[in-house]
Design a protein around this motif. Structure first.
Motif, PDB file in Angstrom:
ATOM      1  N   TYR A 371       0.798  -1.221   0.000  1.00 36.93           N
ATOM      2  CA  TYR A 371       0.000   0.000   0.000  1.00 36.93           C
ATOM      3  C   TYR A 371       0.836   1.278   0.000  1.00 36.93           C
ATOM      4  O   TYR A 371       0.293   2.360  -0.201  1.00 36.93           O
ATOM      5  CB  TYR A 371      -0.938  -0.006   1.208  1.00 36.93           C
ATOM      6  N   LEU A 401      -3.853   5.884   6.414  1.00 34.88           N
ATOM      7  CA  LEU A 401      -5.273   5.604   6.646  1.00 34.88           C
ATOM      8  C   LEU A 401      -5.864   6.735   7.466  1.00 34.88           C
ATOM      9  O   LEU A 401      -5.205   7.303   8.343  1.00 34.88           O
ATOM     10  CB  LEU A 401      -5.448   4.282   7.410  1.00 34.88           C
ATOM     11  N   GLU A 405     -10.742   4.490   8.789  1.00 32.04           N
ATOM     12  CA  GLU A 405     -10.063   3.300   8.278  1.00 32.04           C
ATOM     13  C   GLU A 405      -9.186   2.656   9.340  1.00 32.04           C
ATOM     14  O   GLU A 405      -9.081   1.422   9.397  1.00 32.04           O
ATOM     15  CB  GLU A 405      -9.222   3.684   7.058  1.00 32.04           C
ATOM     16  N   ALA A 409      -9.150  -1.343  10.444  1.00 36.03           N
ATOM     17  CA  ALA A 409      -8.006  -1.982   9.793  1.00 36.03           C
ATOM     18  C   ALA A 409      -7.802  -3.429  10.220  1.00 36.03           C
ATOM     19  O   ALA A 409      -7.339  -4.252   9.432  1.00 36.03           O
ATOM     20  CB  ALA A 409      -6.735  -1.176  10.077  1.00 36.03           C
ATOM     21  N   ARG A 415     -10.249  -4.325   3.489  1.00 39.28           N
ATOM     22  CA  ARG A 415      -9.081  -3.887   2.722  1.00 39.28           C
ATOM     23  C   ARG A 415      -9.246  -2.426   2.356  1.00 39.28           C
ATOM     24  O   ARG A 415     -10.356  -1.968   2.054  1.00 39.28           O
ATOM     25  CB  ARG A 415      -8.928  -4.716   1.439  1.00 39.28           C
ATOM     26  N   SER A 416      -8.150  -1.734   2.394  1.00 46.68           N
ATOM     27  CA  SER A 416      -8.181  -0.325   2.025  1.00 46.68           C
ATOM     28  C   SER A 416      -8.417  -0.189   0.523  1.00 46.68           C
ATOM     29  O   SER A 416      -7.948  -1.008  -0.277  1.00 46.68           O
ATOM     30  CB  SER A 416      -6.868   0.352   2.411  1.00 46.68           C
ATOM     31  N   THR A 417      -9.130   0.847   0.165  1.00 46.47           N
ATOM     32  CA  THR A 417      -9.400   1.116  -1.256  1.00 46.47           C
ATOM     33  C   THR A 417      -8.444   2.155  -1.816  1.00 46.47           C
ATOM     34  O   THR A 417      -8.667   2.672  -2.916  1.00 46.47           O
ATOM     35  CB  THR A 417     -10.849   1.612  -1.422  1.00 46.47           C
ATOM     36  N   ARG A 418      -7.364   2.443  -1.062  1.00 43.96           N
ATOM     37  CA  ARG A 418      -6.433   3.471  -1.542  1.00 43.96           C
ATOM     38  C   ARG A 418      -5.753   3.040  -2.841  1.00 43.96           C
ATOM     39  O   ARG A 418      -5.443   3.871  -3.678  1.00 43.96           O
ATOM     40  CB  ARG A 418      -5.370   3.754  -0.481  1.00 43.96           C
TER      41      ARG A 418
END
Length: 470
Positions: A371, A401, A405, A409, A415-418
């Motif tokens: 990430y 985050l 978020e 976590a 899951r992060s959408t970054r």
């Protein structure tokens, strides 16, 4: 609870013993005091009778002889006077003119008896003074005053009190032993039940809690055993389902991958995109199965460590950090990121196995590279000591985050959408790390890095030289 129940029983026992001992002590003191009064009253009656005879006959030799012999024998002084207050006999250094004696003589000549009031005690010292008129009826012929020592009576009271207190102490010891036995009988089933509840809460099969204690507690233990068996069976079935599903799907997944790979040479170029999508989904599914099995194992291990003593595990966190840097530095370099490590030269003992700490570090570094990785990204792995904890920290300068978020976590499958357009990650890594740390009495802390990025801290209790936690 055992201490409180035992304290209540002991206090009750002490109060009961005191309720019997205190009146008995007071009675013994009063009884011995009464004996002293009766004995001296009898002696006074004897001298009053002799003085009355002397007044009638005019011969005082008998009362003088008896008074001197009494003082010589018992050491208690006497004063005998006639009706005109003239001393007939004075012994032991006591005189009729003494300020303490004269008022008693006057009262006796008024036909009044003077006896000391109040019971004696073991610590009583000195003497008590008695006075009695001589004569019959209302005809007073003289007065008799005696000064009696109370030391012998006080010693007798002390001996009696010692016997009573010794008996009370024996009864108190018996009450203490009885209270301890009764408390153990009542509380032991509760302690077994509490231990079984802890094992059940940790997801482990609890020990049977039947046997001993009052009927109500035995009935409660029987009901708990039935409930625990049902819950344990359900938890075990759930754990086995996850493990068996992950394990049993490996063979079909391997066969499917072989078949898909075999189709590659038979597909036209226009099908490359579809083929790559299928293999990507197969990769994600394999990773998901691996992570589900790892999570099930971590949860089971955390449950065991919650109930059992796992403080004998020990590893060097600094050495683990250096080893993980060597493993992950090429991976980070291929992703375009730079991975640096700051670990002390001296050992940092941590109360966990090196495999567990390496697995936790793998998860944190993998997340950071996924990430935050990219051209120019910087990732730092540090190791240090913070109070009672050994701390491994992974810091990156990626997008990080936000507060919402960070709160999610460690949630499973989140899951992060970054990183849009990617399927990397299953959302189970941080949940696995958190379970491993919690089982060892540590914790996982996620927070923002400065000026930007994410900072993940794995805190593990420090190990002592003997292998326990500090």
């Amino acid at each position: 609870m055992r201490t409180r129940v035992q304290a209540v029983l002991l206090v009750f026992g002490i109060l009961v013993v005191a309720a019997f001992a205190v009146p008995l002590l007071l009675f013994t003191a009063s009884d011995r005091t009464q004996q002293l009064v009766l004995a001296r009253s009898s002696a006074l009656d004897r001298f009053a009778s002799l003085m009355d005879q002397a007044a009638a006959t005019g011969d005082t030799s008998a009362v003088v002889t008896e008074a001197r012999r009494y003082t010589q024998l018992y050491g208690e002084p006497l004063v005998v006077t006639d009706v005109r207050r003239a001393p007939v006999v004075q012994t032991g250094g006591m005189r009729a003119a003494d300020p303490a004696v004269a008022p008693l003589i006057d009262a006796a000549l008024r036909n009044q008896t003077a006896h000391p009031k109040g019971p004696l005690r073991p610590w009583s010292r000195g003497h008590r003074t008695f006075a009695e008129p001589a004569g019959t009826g209302t005809r007073v012929t003289g007065a008799v005053v005696m000064r009696a020592s109370v030391e012998t009576a006080a010693r007798d009271i002390a001996r009696r009190w010692a016997a009573v207190l010794a008996g009370a102490a024996l009864v108190a010891l018996a009450c203490t032993a009885l209270a301890r036995a009764a408390t153990r009988w009542v509380v032991s089933p509760l302690r077994r039940l509490d231990r079984a509840v802890g094992q059940l809460a940790a997801g482990l099969p609890p020990e049977q809690t039947s046997g001993g204690g009052p009927p109500e507690l035995r009935q409660l233990a029987t009901g708990f055993n039935r409930m625990a068996s049902t819950v344990t069976a359900a938890l075990e079935q759930q754990r086995r389902l996850v493990a068996d599903t992950s394990h049993q799907m490996r063979n079909p997944m391997a066969a499917l991958r072989l078949r898909v790979d075999a189709l590659r040479t038979h597909l036209p170029a226009s099908a490359d995109r579809t083929y790559n999508g299928v293999t990507g989904e197969l990769d994600r599914l394999e990773n998901l199965l691996d992570d589900m099995l790892a999570l099930a194992t971590a949860e089971h291990r955390a449950g065991e460590l919650t109930v059992t003593d796992g403080t004998d595990a020990r590893c060097d966190a600094a050495e683990v950090a250096l080893g993980q840097h060597r493993r992950w530095e090429p991976v980070a370099r291929r992703a375009g990121a730079g991975l640096t490590t700051d670990a002390p030269a001296t050992p940092v003992p941590a109360a966990c196995t090196d495999h567990e700490l390496a697995q936790i570090t793998d998860i944190l570094l993998d997340n950071a590279i996924k990430y935050a990785g990219g051209p120019g990204a910087r990732i730092t792995l540090t190791c240090g000591v913070e109070g009672p904890f050994a701390v491994l920290t992974v810091t990156d300068d990626g997008p990080g985050l936000d507060a919402d978020e960070l709160a999610q976590a460690t949630t499973r499958f989140w899951r992060s959408t970054r990183r849009t357009g990617t399927t990397a990650g299953t959302g189970l890594g941080l949940a696995i790390a958190e379970q491993l740390l919690t089982g060892r009495g540590g914790r996982l802390e996620l927070g923002p890095a400065r000026p930007r990025g994410l900072r993940a801290r794995a805190l593990v209790p420090r190990a002592t030289a003997e292998g326990g936690t500090s």
